[in-house]
Design a protein around this motif. Structure first.
Motif, PDB file in Angstrom:
ATOM      1  N   GLU A 138       0.865  -1.174   0.000  1.00 56.37           N
ATOM      2  CA  GLU A 138       0.000   0.000   0.000  1.00 56.37           C
ATOM      3  C   GLU A 138       0.897   1.218   0.000  1.00 56.37           C
ATOM      4  O   GLU A 138       1.836   1.312   0.799  1.00 56.37           O
ATOM      5  CB  GLU A 138      -0.896   0.028   1.234  1.00 56.37           C
ATOM      6  CG  GLU A 138      -1.807   1.233   1.276  1.00 56.37           C
ATOM      7  CD  GLU A 138      -2.752   1.265   2.471  1.00 56.37           C
ATOM      8  OE1 GLU A 138      -3.414   2.285   2.648  1.00 56.37           O
ATOM      9  OE2 GLU A 138      -2.810   0.272   3.220  1.00 56.37           O
ATOM     10  N   GLN A 159      -2.785   3.622  -3.591  1.00 60.62           N
ATOM     11  CA  GLN A 159      -2.834   2.388  -4.363  1.00 60.62           C
ATOM     12  C   GLN A 159      -2.554   1.239  -3.417  1.00 60.62           C
ATOM     13  O   GLN A 159      -1.598   1.260  -2.661  1.00 60.62           O
ATOM     14  CB  GLN A 159      -1.824   2.370  -5.511  1.00 60.62           C
ATOM     15  CG  GLN A 159      -1.906   1.056  -6.274  1.00 60.62           C
ATOM     16  CD  GLN A 159      -1.489   1.158  -7.710  1.00 60.62           C
ATOM     17  OE1 GLN A 159      -1.556   2.209  -8.318  1.00 60.62           O
ATOM     18  NE2 GLN A 159      -1.067   0.041  -8.259  1.00 60.62           N
ATOM     19  N   ASP A 161      -2.287  -2.981  -3.534  1.00 58.87           N
ATOM     20  CA  ASP A 161      -2.190  -4.155  -4.402  1.00 58.87           C
ATOM     21  C   ASP A 161      -1.864  -5.402  -3.584  1.00 58.87           C
ATOM     22  O   ASP A 161      -1.240  -5.314  -2.526  1.00 58.87           O
ATOM     23  CB  ASP A 161      -1.066  -3.989  -5.432  1.00 58.87           C
ATOM     24  CG  ASP A 161      -1.452  -3.087  -6.577  1.00 58.87           C
ATOM     25  OD1 ASP A 161      -2.180  -2.114  -6.354  1.00 58.87           O
ATOM     26  OD2 ASP A 161      -1.006  -3.363  -7.704  1.00 58.87           O
ATOM     27  N   ASP A 163      -0.921  -9.849  -4.314  1.00 58.25           N
ATOM     28  CA  ASP A 163      -0.705 -10.975  -5.213  1.00 58.25           C
ATOM     29  C   ASP A 163      -1.085 -12.241  -4.448  1.00 58.25           C
ATOM     30  O   ASP A 163      -0.562 -12.490  -3.366  1.00 58.25           O
ATOM     31  CB  ASP A 163       0.767 -11.015  -5.630  1.00 58.25           C
ATOM     32  CG  ASP A 163       1.037 -12.025  -6.730  1.00 58.25           C
ATOM     33  OD1 ASP A 163       0.088 -12.697  -7.179  1.00 58.25           O
ATOM     34  OD2 ASP A 163       2.202 -12.150  -7.134  1.00 58.25           O
ATOM     35  N   SER A 170       0.096  -9.297  -9.573  1.00 66.98           N
ATOM     36  CA  SER A 170      -0.525  -8.474  -8.555  1.00 66.98           C
ATOM     37  C   SER A 170      -1.859  -7.897  -9.039  1.00 66.98           C
ATOM     38  O   SER A 170      -2.007  -7.561 -10.211  1.00 66.98           O
ATOM     39  CB  SER A 170       0.442  -7.334  -8.201  1.00 66.98           C
ATOM     40  OG  SER A 170      -0.061  -6.578  -7.164  1.00 66.98           O
ATOM     41  N   ARG A 171      -2.825  -7.819  -8.131  1.00 70.96           N
ATOM     42  CA  ARG A 171      -4.139  -7.242  -8.443  1.00 70.96           C
ATOM     43  C   ARG A 171      -4.321  -5.965  -7.642  1.00 70.96           C
ATOM     44  O   ARG A 171      -4.058  -5.925  -6.441  1.00 70.96           O
ATOM     45  CB  ARG A 171      -5.254  -8.212  -8.060  1.00 70.96           C
ATOM     46  CG  ARG A 171      -5.238  -9.520  -8.810  1.00 70.96           C
ATOM     47  CD  ARG A 171      -5.650  -9.386 -10.272  1.00 70.96           C
ATOM     48  NE  ARG A 171      -7.019  -9.013 -10.452  1.00 70.96           N
ATOM     49  CZ  ARG A 171      -8.012  -9.857 -10.687  1.00 70.96           C
ATOM     50  NH1 ARG A 171      -7.769 -11.153 -10.779  1.00 70.96           N
ATOM     51  NH2 ARG A 171      -9.223  -9.425 -10.834  1.00 70.96           N
ATOM     52  N   THR A 172      -4.784  -4.918  -8.286  1.00 70.83           N
ATOM     53  CA  THR A 172      -5.063  -3.663  -7.606  1.00 70.83           C
ATOM     54  C   THR A 172      -6.399  -3.782  -6.893  1.00 70.83           C
ATOM     55  O   THR A 172      -7.426  -4.036  -7.522  1.00 70.83           O
ATOM     56  CB  THR A 172      -5.074  -2.493  -8.606  1.00 70.83           C
ATOM     57  OG1 THR A 172      -3.789  -2.433  -9.235  1.00 70.83           O
ATOM     58  CG2 THR A 172      -5.381  -1.184  -7.914  1.00 70.83           C
ATOM     59  N   ARG A 175      -7.405   2.016  -5.803  1.00 66.07           N
ATOM     60  CA  ARG A 175      -6.572   3.034  -6.451  1.00 66.07           C
ATOM     61  C   ARG A 175      -7.416   4.276  -6.641  1.00 66.07           C
ATOM     62  O   ARG A 175      -8.567   4.186  -7.044  1.00 66.07           O
ATOM     63  CB  ARG A 175      -6.072   2.563  -7.803  1.00 66.07           C
ATOM     64  CG  ARG A 175      -5.280   3.643  -8.540  1.00 66.07           C
ATOM     65  CD  ARG A 175      -4.987   3.293  -9.967  1.00 66.07           C
ATOM     66  NE  ARG A 175      -4.032   2.185 -10.016  1.00 66.07           N
ATOM     67  CZ  ARG A 175      -3.840   1.439 -11.093  1.00 66.07           C
ATOM     68  NH1 ARG A 175      -4.535   1.642 -12.176  1.00 66.07           N
ATOM     69  NH2 ARG A 175      -2.960   0.473 -11.073  1.00 66.07           N
TER      70      ARG A 175
END
Length: 185
Positions: A138, A159, A161, A163, A170-172, A175
């Protein structure tokens, strides 16, 4: 996934857990897809215990909890903190937690002492995770304005993220821009 009622209950339990410490700050911020609440208290001078919860519907339904122990310093010129943070993820794409490191830093503008600029960052590496979490982070930037000695308002960007096993990269989870208020005691 957690409902709004469960998130509110978690926030209230977090506030109640600070009975052993004097509350130093409460922080609430809102983004277009997320809400975040944090509380921190000073155990002894320069050592803060804190925690928080973020609920985001950015792309995946995600609730992220954290607890942290930070060494901190606050002067008229700057505010710094460095320490360890446990982050627990509860998302549609994976669950898990991990121990990471990070901190925050803000500088007060000399000609406008009510204004401070800075940010924060926390990283949880794969070697320190549990369950499906492989890594997470973060980061955020903020511009703060002190309306009174105990109340700051701020605008920022965040942001967040993570994984998870069985996912490609990695996935957000959150954001975007945020607006918030911080109360200090």
């Amino acid at each position: 996934m957690m409902s709004s009622r469960q998130t509110l209950l978690a926030c209230l339990m977090l506030i109640a857990s600070f009975g052993a410490v004097q509350a130093a700050s409460l922080d609430l911020n809102l983004g277009s897809d997320a809400v975040q609440f944090e509380a921190a208290g000073e155990l002894v001078k320069g050592i803060q215990l804190g925690g928080g919860v973020t609920n985001s519907d950015y792309r995946e339904d995600a609730t992220i909890y954290h607890a942290q122990l930070m060494g901190s310093q606050h002067t008229s010129r700057r505010e710094l903190g460095v320490g360890a943070r446990w982050t627990q993820y509860d998302t549609d794409i994976g669950d898990g937690g991990g121990l990471g490191l990070g901190g925050y830093g803000y500088v007060y503008l000399p000609n406008m002492p009510a204004v401070s600029l800075g940010g924060y960052g926390y990283y949880t590496p794969d070697a320190m995770t549990t369950s499906e979490l492989e890594e997470g982070y973060e980061v955020g930037l903020r511009a703060r304005y002190a309306f009174t000695p105990n109340v700051d308002g701020y605008l920022g960007l965040r942001q967040l993220d993570a994984d998870f096993d069985e996912e490609r990269g990695s996935r957000t989870l959150d954001r975007g821009a945020q607006a918030g208020v911080r109360l200090r005691f």
